[in-house]
Scaffold this active site. Structure first.
Site, PDB file in Angstrom:
ATOM      1  N   TYR A 176     -16.994  18.589  23.419  1.00 46.85           N
ATOM      2  CA  TYR A 176     -18.392  18.163  23.419  1.00 46.85           C
ATOM      3  C   TYR A 176     -19.293  19.170  22.686  1.00 46.85           C
ATOM      4  O   TYR A 176     -20.133  18.772  21.877  1.00 46.85           O
ATOM      5  CB  TYR A 176     -18.871  17.977  24.866  1.00 46.85           C
ATOM      6  N   PRO A 229     -21.049   6.171  19.899  1.00 42.97           N
ATOM      7  CA  PRO A 229     -21.966   7.303  20.150  1.00 42.97           C
ATOM      8  C   PRO A 229     -21.700   8.095  21.430  1.00 42.97           C
ATOM      9  O   PRO A 229     -22.318   9.142  21.631  1.00 42.97           O
ATOM     10  CB  PRO A 229     -23.344   6.634  20.220  1.00 42.97           C
ATOM     11  N   TYR A 239     -24.315  11.175  32.117  1.00 45.07           N
ATOM     12  CA  TYR A 239     -23.450  10.087  31.663  1.00 45.07           C
ATOM     13  C   TYR A 239     -22.936   9.370  32.908  1.00 45.07           C
ATOM     14  O   TYR A 239     -22.204   9.971  33.701  1.00 45.07           O
ATOM     15  CB  TYR A 239     -22.254  10.629  30.877  1.00 45.07           C
ATOM     16  N   LYS A 263     -21.150  12.516  18.414  1.00 44.38           N
ATOM     17  CA  LYS A 263     -20.487  13.235  17.317  1.00 44.38           C
ATOM     18  C   LYS A 263     -20.928  12.830  15.902  1.00 44.38           C
ATOM     19  O   LYS A 263     -20.680  13.566  14.948  1.00 44.38           O
ATOM     20  CB  LYS A 263     -18.968  13.025  17.409  1.00 44.38           C
ATOM     21  N   HIS A 282     -29.037  23.030  26.020  1.00 42.17           N
ATOM     22  CA  HIS A 282     -28.474  22.519  27.277  1.00 42.17           C
ATOM     23  C   HIS A 282     -27.131  23.179  27.541  1.00 42.17           C
ATOM     24  O   HIS A 282     -26.259  23.165  26.681  1.00 42.17           O
ATOM     25  CB  HIS A 282     -28.277  20.999  27.196  1.00 42.17           C
TER      26      HIS A 282
HETATM   27  P1  FAD Z   1     -27.265   7.726   7.642  1.00 42.34           P
HETATM   28  O1  FAD Z   1     -28.111   8.509   8.573  1.00 42.34           O
HETATM   29  O2  FAD Z   1     -26.935   6.319   7.997  1.00 42.34           O
HETATM   30  O3  FAD Z   1     -27.953   7.764   6.222  1.00 42.34           O
HETATM   31  C1  FAD Z   1     -27.558   6.935   5.150  1.00 42.34           C
HETATM   32  C2  FAD Z   1     -28.734   6.693   4.234  1.00 42.34           C
HETATM   33  O4  FAD Z   1     -28.294   5.970   3.092  1.00 42.34           O
HETATM   34  C3  FAD Z   1     -29.819   5.851   4.870  1.00 42.34           C
HETATM   35  O5  FAD Z   1     -31.062   6.505   4.737  1.00 42.34           O
HETATM   36  C4  FAD Z   1     -29.776   4.528   4.121  1.00 42.34           C
HETATM   37  O6  FAD Z   1     -31.052   3.917   4.020  1.00 42.34           O
HETATM   38  C5  FAD Z   1     -29.246   4.965   2.773  1.00 42.34           C
HETATM   39  N1  FAD Z   1     -28.545   3.923   2.004  1.00 42.34           N
HETATM   40  C6  FAD Z   1     -27.740   2.934   2.458  1.00 42.34           C
HETATM   41  N2  FAD Z   1     -27.228   2.217   1.453  1.00 42.34           N
HETATM   42  C7  FAD Z   1     -27.726   2.765   0.313  1.00 42.34           C
HETATM   43  C8  FAD Z   1     -27.537   2.486  -1.071  1.00 42.34           C
HETATM   44  N3  FAD Z   1     -26.726   1.494  -1.488  1.00 42.34           N
HETATM   45  N4  FAD Z   1     -28.197   3.228  -1.957  1.00 42.34           N
HETATM   46  C9  FAD Z   1     -29.005   4.254  -1.563  1.00 42.34           C
HETATM   47  N5  FAD Z   1     -29.195   4.573  -0.262  1.00 42.34           N
HETATM   48  C10 FAD Z   1     -28.559   3.846   0.660  1.00 42.34           C
HETATM   49  N6  FAD Z   1     -24.666  11.383  16.279  1.00 42.34           N
HETATM   50  C11 FAD Z   1     -24.642  12.627  16.845  1.00 42.34           C
HETATM   51  O7  FAD Z   1     -24.128  13.565  16.216  1.00 42.34           O
HETATM   52  N7  FAD Z   1     -25.179  12.897  18.081  1.00 42.34           N
HETATM   53  C12 FAD Z   1     -25.747  11.898  18.829  1.00 42.34           C
HETATM   54  O8  FAD Z   1     -26.283  12.174  19.910  1.00 42.34           O
HETATM   55  C13 FAD Z   1     -25.745  10.553  18.286  1.00 42.34           C
HETATM   56  N8  FAD Z   1     -26.308   9.535  18.961  1.00 42.34           N
HETATM   57  C14 FAD Z   1     -26.414   8.290  18.380  1.00 42.34           C
HETATM   58  C15 FAD Z   1     -27.020   7.277  19.080  1.00 42.34           C
HETATM   59  C16 FAD Z   1     -27.143   5.997  18.503  1.00 42.34           C
HETATM   60  C17 FAD Z   1     -27.783   4.898  19.286  1.00 42.34           C
HETATM   61  C18 FAD Z   1     -26.680   5.772  17.169  1.00 42.34           C
HETATM   62  C19 FAD Z   1     -26.836   4.404  16.519  1.00 42.34           C
HETATM   63  C20 FAD Z   1     -26.071   6.800  16.461  1.00 42.34           C
HETATM   64  C21 FAD Z   1     -25.919   8.055  17.052  1.00 42.34           C
HETATM   65  N9  FAD Z   1     -25.306   9.105  16.366  1.00 42.34           N
HETATM   66  C22 FAD Z   1     -25.204  10.343  16.967  1.00 42.34           C
HETATM   67  C23 FAD Z   1     -24.753   8.881  15.019  1.00 42.34           C
HETATM   68  C24 FAD Z   1     -25.667   9.367  13.898  1.00 42.34           C
HETATM   69  O9  FAD Z   1     -26.941   8.796  14.004  1.00 42.34           O
HETATM   70  C25 FAD Z   1     -25.037   9.043  12.518  1.00 42.34           C
HETATM   71  O10 FAD Z   1     -23.715   9.456  12.540  1.00 42.34           O
HETATM   72  C26 FAD Z   1     -25.799   9.747  11.363  1.00 42.34           C
HETATM   73  O11 FAD Z   1     -26.979   9.047  11.055  1.00 42.34           O
HETATM   74  C27 FAD Z   1     -24.933   9.820  10.082  1.00 42.34           C
HETATM   75  O12 FAD Z   1     -25.683  10.383   9.028  1.00 42.34           O
HETATM   76  P2  FAD Z   1     -25.429   9.971   7.507  1.00 42.34           P
HETATM   77  O13 FAD Z   1     -26.343  10.842   6.710  1.00 42.34           O
HETATM   78  O14 FAD Z   1     -23.989   9.980   7.234  1.00 42.34           O
HETATM   79  O15 FAD Z   1     -25.855   8.444   7.417  1.00 42.34           O
HETATM   80  C1  DHB Z   2     -27.964  10.961  22.792  1.00 46.27           C
HETATM   81  C2  DHB Z   2     -27.130  10.093  22.132  1.00 46.27           C
HETATM   82  C3  DHB Z   2     -25.789  10.094  22.409  1.00 46.27           C
HETATM   83  O1  DHB Z   2     -24.966   9.251  21.751  1.00 46.27           O
HETATM   84  C4  DHB Z   2     -25.246  10.971  23.339  1.00 46.27           C
HETATM   85  O2  DHB Z   2     -23.920  10.921  23.606  1.00 46.27           O
HETATM   86  C5  DHB Z   2     -26.076  11.848  23.987  1.00 46.27           C
HETATM   87  C6  DHB Z   2     -27.442  11.844  23.711  1.00 46.27           C
HETATM   88  C7  DHB Z   2     -29.416  10.949  22.499  1.00 46.27           C
HETATM   89  O3  DHB Z   2     -29.843  10.112  21.689  1.00 46.27           O
HETATM   90  O4  DHB Z   2     -30.149  11.756  23.068  1.00 46.27           O
END
Ligand code: FAD
Ligand code: DHB
Length: 386
Positions: free
Chosen positions: A384, A293, A200, A297, A75
């Site tokens: 962004y 979100p 947005y 990021k 995009h």
């Molecule tokens: P997680 O993905 O949370 O992984 C952690 C893992 O640890 C999980 O699998 C969990 O089951 C496991 N775990 C937990 N506790 C334990 C334990 N005690 N022992 C063993 N395992 C455990 N980010 C973006 O960059 N771009 C976006 O567009 C974006 N949109 C989002 C939209 C929404 C609605 C949401 C909710 C989040 C969004 N994010 C976005 C954020 C992104 O999803 C998270 O920042 C990302 O998942 C972080 O990755 P992680 O590996 O740090 O943690």
């Molecule tokens: C999506 C999630 C976000 O938080 C964002 O800022 C843009 C797109 C997505 O899930 O596609």
């Protein structure tokens, strides 16, 4: 209790834990990933959608960018919609870089497949693991399988276990955090997106975001009060509210409708636990910091954290070179705070806050400035695309 030894024990098989394990493997370092949930659950979890330029480069350099390049949707711009008008921010023209819309589920799938193909030790369905003795020379991780205790003693433990994991607890840092009085209701629908770039929208009734996963699947979000439940939002109400919030020229503007096959609520907050290290424990990704979100990021920061941590761990374990680990937290936190700032700014500029007419007028003035000043839109675009 069985005990084994490994160089690096990683908690969590999200984007951070899986990529860290892969990068360590490329550097010749042995790790074990301990994940609480089963593989099916982890791979079905729907979250992020936007991969920024820098994160895509990290995935490609690590040899795990093929899926992103094949199935991701590049995009070049986004739209900011407010006061019934749409304004395009031409990110690629302003920065020379673009973002890729590619679901976190696919990032996790690609990394899991690659780890397993390379013979990586990724253990699913371990239940919540615990972290011990991080201040001493022999930190460890314990968990239970079928009533039998397992203990992994490691040179280093890395908490990639998200916001509710054991890493954050073991770090014991006093957090710096902020709560927002609303949540995002997110849906996935079998519906061809009516848009080609993300929208947005700031509307009197609240924020809305139009995104996608493919040419057949739309991803949409609505700002809702933090106290709302999914039952409060039947399908028709969701579509009608989206149409109002995306209004153009005073007329409702409805996204293409389709079967809603996934829905969830996510509260918004900001959180940083500093420093991202204690003794032989390091944190990466959501375990260390959360952003709302709106700036897309979270996953990108998780990817950036481990791209700093992996070479630092490898240098220490292979060559005894400790400066990378010593400076990891400080280097990571520079990017973290920049992302915290950007995500807070996007959130406060785009969401509806209760009651204050002055703040509301300032929001609109900010948005006007962003879309009319090239310097201001370039600042947004640079942050962004990453
Ligand atoms: P997680 O993905 O949370 O992984 C952690 C893992 O640890 C999980 O699998 C969990 O089951 C496991 N775990 C937990 N506790 C334990 C334990 N005690 N022992 C063993 N395992 C455990 N980010 C973006 O960059 N771009 C976006 O567009 C974006 N949109 C989002 C939209 C929404 C609605 C949401 C909710 C989040 C969004 N994010 C976005 C954020 C992104 O999803 C998270 O920042 C990302 O998942 C972080 O990755 P992680 O590996 O740090 O943690
Ligand atoms: C999506 C999630 C976000 O938080 C964002 O800022 C843009 C797109 C997505 O899930 O596609």
């Amino acid at each position: 209790m069985t005990t084994e030894r490994v160089q690096v024990a990683i908690l969590g098989a999200g984007p951070a834990g899986l990529l860290l394990s892969h990068l360590l493997h490329l550097a010749g370092v042995r790790s074990v990933v301990v994940e609480a949930r089963d593989q099916e659950y982890v791979q079905a979890r729907v979250r992020a959608g936007v991969v920024e330029h820098g994160a895509a480069e990290i995935l490609r350099e690590a040899g795990v960018g093929d899926g992103l390049d094949r199935e991701g949707l590049p995009h070049d711009g986004i739209e900011l919609r407010f006061d019934g008008e749409g304004h395009r921010i031409p990110m690629a023209d302003l920065t020379g870089r673009h973002i890729t819309v590619y679901g976190q589920q696919k990032v996790v799938r690609d990394l899991t497949e690659r780890r397993l193909a390379d013979g990586g030790d990724v253990r699913f369905a371990c239940g919540p693991a615990q972290v011990h003795d991080v201040d001493g020379p022999e930190p460890s991780v314990t968990y239970e399988v079928g009533g039998v205790g397992q203990r992994i003693v490691a040179d280093f433990v890395v908490g990639c276990d998200g916001a509710h994991g054991a890493g954050r607890v073991a770090l014991g840092a006093a957090p710096v955090e902020k709560e927002y009085p609303f949540a995002w209701l997110g849906i996935l629908a079998h519906a061809a997106p009516r848009i080609t770039e993300l929208v947005y929208a700031n509307h009197e009734r609240g924020f809305a975001l139009y995104s996608m996963r493919s040419n057949e699947v739309s991803r949409l979000y609505l700002q809702v009060p933090a106290s709302d439940r999914l039952e409060d939002w039947p399908d028709d109400r969701i579509w009608e509210e989206l149409a109002v919030r995306f209004s153009l020229g005073g007329e409702p503007w409805e996204p293409t409708r389709g079967e809603i096959f996934e829905r969830s609520l996510a509260p918004l907050h900001s959180y940083v636990g500093e420093p991202m290290q204690r003794g032989r424990l390091f944190l990466a990704g959501d375990a260390a910091h959360i952003v709302p979100p709106t700036g897309a990021k979270g996953m990108n920061l998780a990817i950036r954290d481990v791209s700093l941590l992996a070479p630092a761990l490898a240098a220490q374990l292979r060559d005894g070179e400790e400066s990378g680990l010593r400076t990891y937290s400080e280097r990571a936190l520079r990017d973290v705070w920049r992302a915290e700032y950007f995500s807070w700014w996007m959130t406060t500029m785009l969401h509806r806050f209760e009651g204050d007419a002055f703040d509301r007028r300032v929001q609109t003035a900010q948005l006007r400035s962003v879309v009319t000043s090239q310097a201001h839109s370039t600042a947004l675009a640079e942050a962004y695309v990453g």
